[in-house]
Design a protein around this motif. Structure first.
Motif, short mmCIF file in Angstrom:
data_model
loop_
_atom_site.label_atom_id
_atom_site.label_comp_id
_atom_site.label_asym_id
_atom_site.label_seq_id
_atom_site.Cartn_x
_atom_site.Cartn_y
_atom_site.Cartn_z
N ALA A 89 0.65 -1.22 -0.02
CA ALA A 89 -0.03 0.27 -0.11
C ALA A 89 0.88 1.08 0.03
CB ALA A 89 -0.79 0.03 1.16
N ARG A 90 0.32 2.31 -0.67
CA ARG A 90 1.00 3.61 -0.71
C ARG A 90 0.28 4.31 0.27
NH1 ARG A 90 5.85 5.46 -1.83
NH2 ARG A 90 5.63 4.28 -4.08
N MET A 91 1.11 5.15 1.33
CA MET A 91 0.55 5.98 2.37
C MET A 91 0.71 7.23 2.02
SD MET A 91 -0.78 3.58 4.12
CE MET A 91 -1.09 4.50 5.64
N GLU A 92 -0.10 8.21 2.81
CA GLU A 92 0.13 9.54 2.26
C GLU A 92 1.10 10.13 3.39
OE1 GLU A 92 -3.55 11.80 2.83
OE2 GLU A 92 -4.64 10.99 1.30
N LYS A 93 1.67 11.33 3.18
CA LYS A 93 3.08 11.72 3.69
C LYS A 93 2.46 12.23 5.23
CE LYS A 93 6.48 15.11 3.75
NZ LYS A 93 6.94 16.20 2.98
N SER A 94 1.27 12.56 5.33
CA SER A 94 0.66 12.96 6.84
C SER A 94 0.76 11.46 7.66
CB SER A 94 -0.81 13.60 6.48
OG SER A 94 -1.45 12.66 5.99
N ALA A 95 0.49 10.41 7.22
CA ALA A 95 0.38 9.24 8.23
C ALA A 95 1.99 8.73 8.53
CB ALA A 95 -0.35 8.29 7.30
N THR A 96 2.98 9.30 7.91
CA THR A 96 4.19 8.80 8.23
C THR A 96 4.62 8.78 9.71
OG1 THR A 96 5.21 9.58 6.21
CG2 THR A 96 6.74 8.98 7.93
N PRO A 97 4.17 9.66 10.58
CA PRO A 97 4.51 9.67 11.95
C PRO A 97 3.95 8.44 12.78
CG PRO A 97 3.93 11.82 11.38
CD PRO A 97 3.65 11.04 10.23
N TYR A 98 2.78 7.89 12.11
CA TYR A 98 2.06 6.90 12.70
C TYR A 98 2.32 5.63 12.30
CZ TYR A 98 -0.92 10.83 14.06
OH TYR A 98 -1.50 12.09 14.57
N LEU A 99 3.23 5.37 11.23
CA LEU A 99 3.64 4.01 11.02
C LEU A 99 5.11 3.68 11.81
CD1 LEU A 99 3.82 4.76 6.94
CD2 LEU A 99 1.99 3.64 8.62
N ASN A 100 4.68 3.08 12.96
CA ASN A 100 5.68 2.89 13.94
C ASN A 100 5.26 1.50 14.74
OD1 ASN A 100 3.60 3.61 15.80
ND2 ASN A 100 4.51 5.80 15.52
N THR A 101 5.98 1.22 15.71
CA THR A 101 5.50 -0.15 16.41
C THR A 101 4.08 -0.24 16.94
OG1 THR A 101 6.87 0.93 18.39
CG2 THR A 101 7.98 -0.45 17.00
N HIS A 102 3.63 0.90 17.22
CA HIS A 102 2.22 1.07 17.53
C HIS A 102 1.33 0.80 16.77
CE1 HIS A 102 3.98 2.67 21.06
NE2 HIS A 102 4.46 3.70 20.72
N ALA A 103 1.43 0.72 15.46
CA ALA A 103 0.55 0.51 14.25
C ALA A 103 -0.05 -0.79 14.45
CB ALA A 103 1.10 1.01 12.95
N LYS A 104 -1.24 -0.91 14.40
CA LYS A 104 -2.12 -1.95 14.26
C LYS A 104 -3.21 -2.05 12.92
CE LYS A 104 -0.61 -3.28 18.23
NZ LYS A 104 0.46 -4.18 18.42
N PHE A 105 -3.11 -3.15 12.08
CA PHE A 105 -3.82 -2.96 10.86
C PHE A 105 -5.02 -4.29 10.85
CE2 PHE A 105 -0.18 -0.79 9.72
CZ PHE A 105 -0.60 0.21 9.10
N TRP A 106 -6.19 -4.27 10.39
CA TRP A 106 -7.21 -5.19 10.25
C TRP A 106 -8.10 -4.96 9.24
CZ3 TRP A 106 -7.24 -1.54 14.28
CH2 TRP A 106 -8.27 -0.77 14.55
#
Length: 530
Positions: A89-106
């Motif tokens: 997936a291609r993410m928006e730049k504004s989402a970069t700070p949230y792409l870390n060890t805390h991120a969960k996807f479902w």
């Protein structure tokens, strides 16, 4: 008149402003700026691994955070091992700070389950990937997706339950407090030792303060019946309970201000009656496993049977292992029991202090006795008693667990005792056997057991037919005892034993019919056999 032609001077200089190349040059600059703008705003590319693709489409499905689109699925490929799929997936730049060890996807999709219908909005917008995260932590671009929605910890808390069986509880089963839905079962798994089932339940934030150490969890029943003071009370669960099932938990208000320890495990009871039993102890880390070795018959001792002390529940039977003893030619039983050591210590003792005090009790004579919980069928439980004939003794360490000394079981089921007496009396009549001391001893034990049972308060509340039958059996056995003790001549003995045997046999047959009726129709005591 002469005509003067203008001279044209050729210039070798390049003039960009007047050149025809000005148009493509400007176009190149604009394209470069647009490309810069595009790549400057372009966010990172990430990979998410899911067990399977649940309706996602490349180029269409979105990734959302707090219901705001922050990315788009570009490609879906099968993993090399074939154990799952990788979503690129291609993410928006504004989402970069949230792409870390805390991120969960479902994956969010329409689901129809026992807890209702969820994900209806995806019928219009399409299946999408939902995300939870928080700022901070190490940046990542590779993630493992969840198989179900992530629960925000600020919305409630997780608690762990355990039971010998699943009791038909499944993920999604609602959890109730005073018939109000307070959460649901999130996970159901076999325990690591394979001896039971573990449950993870999520309780909503509003009801978390009602869960504390003394709370009890049990599986709700479809129909509950109680008979008190001559009044029959029948309670039928709501239709939603009948379809979905459910788990109920209690709260006494005690220790409500104390948080439940992180690794504390609640026991899930099969029904409300078992949960309402008198249980003492703190549970959790205070529960230790011990072993009991016995040659007494434990055929009617089951996993999950009670371990009691002074009538209070202090533990449960964890496992039962049997082996043949070559020396005694008997079946040796190894019983593993989980005991709450805090039941034998003061309220504020820690785990170490509770263990020390329990071991001290073992040294002073605390022993295990296999006793009968049901006077009719002989169903067994483990009773912890003090052996007064024991002097100071040492702690015995088995191969894996500390061993609880055992004392012989001197009781048995009433029906088993009667059957043994009938067999012994038949032998006396048929073979004119001389030694009668064994029969007298058996009669004495059975009479004592019957006398204790018929004098109990709860026995007096039993139906008249059963009460009458048991009292007749007691009288008959007392008569048999007197006859055998007054043995003078073979002829008189044979006549009296024959008469007594006939009465015992008739009473035994009546009891056998009664037990068959109870097994076939347990509520026959209330409604009769119609």
């Amino acid at each position: 008149m002469s005509t003067q032609r203008p001279t044209i001077e050729e210039s070798s200089k390049f003039n960009l402003i007047t050149s025809i190349w000005i148009v493509p040059f400007i176009a190149f600059i604009i394209a470069g700026w647009l490309a810069y703008q595009y790549f400057a705003e372009l966010g990172p590319e990430i990979e998410i691994v899911f067990p399977e693709n649940a309706g996602l489409h490349a180029g269409q499905s979105q990734i959302k955070y707090r219901n705001v689109p922050i990315g788009t699925v570009k490609k879906i490929v099968l993993q090399e091992e074939g154990e799952g799929v990788t979503v690129i997936a291609r993410m928006e730049k504004s989402a970069t700070p949230y792409l870390n060890t805390h991120a969960k996807f479902w994956i969010v999709k329409p689901v129809v389950g026992i807890s209702g219908v969820s994900g209806l909005e995806t019928l219009i917008s399409g299946t999408y990937i939902d995300m939870y995260s928080a700022k901070g932590g190490e940046t990542k671009n590779f993630f493992h997706g969840l198989t179900q929605a992530y629960r925000y910890t600020e919305d409630g808390m997780y608690f762990q339950l355990s039971a010998p069986s699943s009791y038909n509880v499944k993920a999604g089963t609602p959890v109730y407090f005073k018939n109000i839905e307070a959460g649901q079962v999130e996970h159901v798994n076999i325990s690591l030792d394979g001896q039971g089932v573990e449950f993870v339940v999520f309780i909503n934030k509003l009801y978390v303060p009602y869960v504390h150490r003394s709370s009890k969890f049990w599986v709700t029943s479809a129909v509950e019946m109680s008979l008190a003071h001559g009044r029959l009370d029948v309670n039928v669960a709501p239709v939603t309970h009948l379809v979905q099932g459910g788990i109920e938990f209690s709260s006494t208000g005690e220790d409500a201000s104390n948080t439940v320890p992180e690794k504390f495990v609640f026991r899930l009871y099969k029904n409300a009656n078992l949960a309402e039993g008198q249980v003492i102890g703190k549970g959790g880390d205070f529960i230790n496993t011990f072993e009991i070795l016995t040659e007494d018959s434990i055929a009617k001792l089951k996993k999950g049977a009670l371990v009691q002390y002074e009538g209070y529940e202090v533990g449960r039977v964890k496992d039962i292992r049997l082996s043949y003893n070559m020396q005694s030619h008997k079946i040796l039983g190894q019983i593993l029991v989980d005991i709450d050591l805090s039941s034998f210590a003061s309220k504020h003792d820690d785990v170490t202090s509770c263990q020390q005090k329990f071991y001290q009790a073992l040294e002073e004579g605390l022993s295990a006795k296999i006793s009968s919980a049901d006077p009719f069928t002989g169903t067994l439980f483990v009773d912890l008693v003090f052996d007064t004939n024991t002097t100071k003794r040492s702690i015995i360490h088995g191969e894996h667990f500390v061993r609880l000394p055992s004392v012989p079981n001197d009781t048995r089921g009433i029906i088993d005792g009667v059957e043994k007496l009938v067999a012994s009396l038949n032998k006396v009549v048929d073979e004119s056997a001389e030694p009668l001391q064994i029969i007298v001893a058996d009669l004495q034990k059975t009479v004592n057991n019957l006398h204790a049972m018929t004098e109990a308060k709860n026995f007096k509340t039993m139906p008249d037919e059963m009460n009458k039958a048991m009292k007749e059996l007691t009288t008959t056995l007392r008569t048999a005892k007197k006859v055998l003790k007054g043995y003078d001549s073979n002829s008189l003995l044979t006549h009296q034993i024959s008469q007594t045997l006939k009465e015992v046999t008739e009473t035994s047959q009546e009891m056998e019919e009664f037990l068959k009726l109870m097994n076939r129709k347990p509520n026959s005591l209330i409604f009769g056999d119609k």
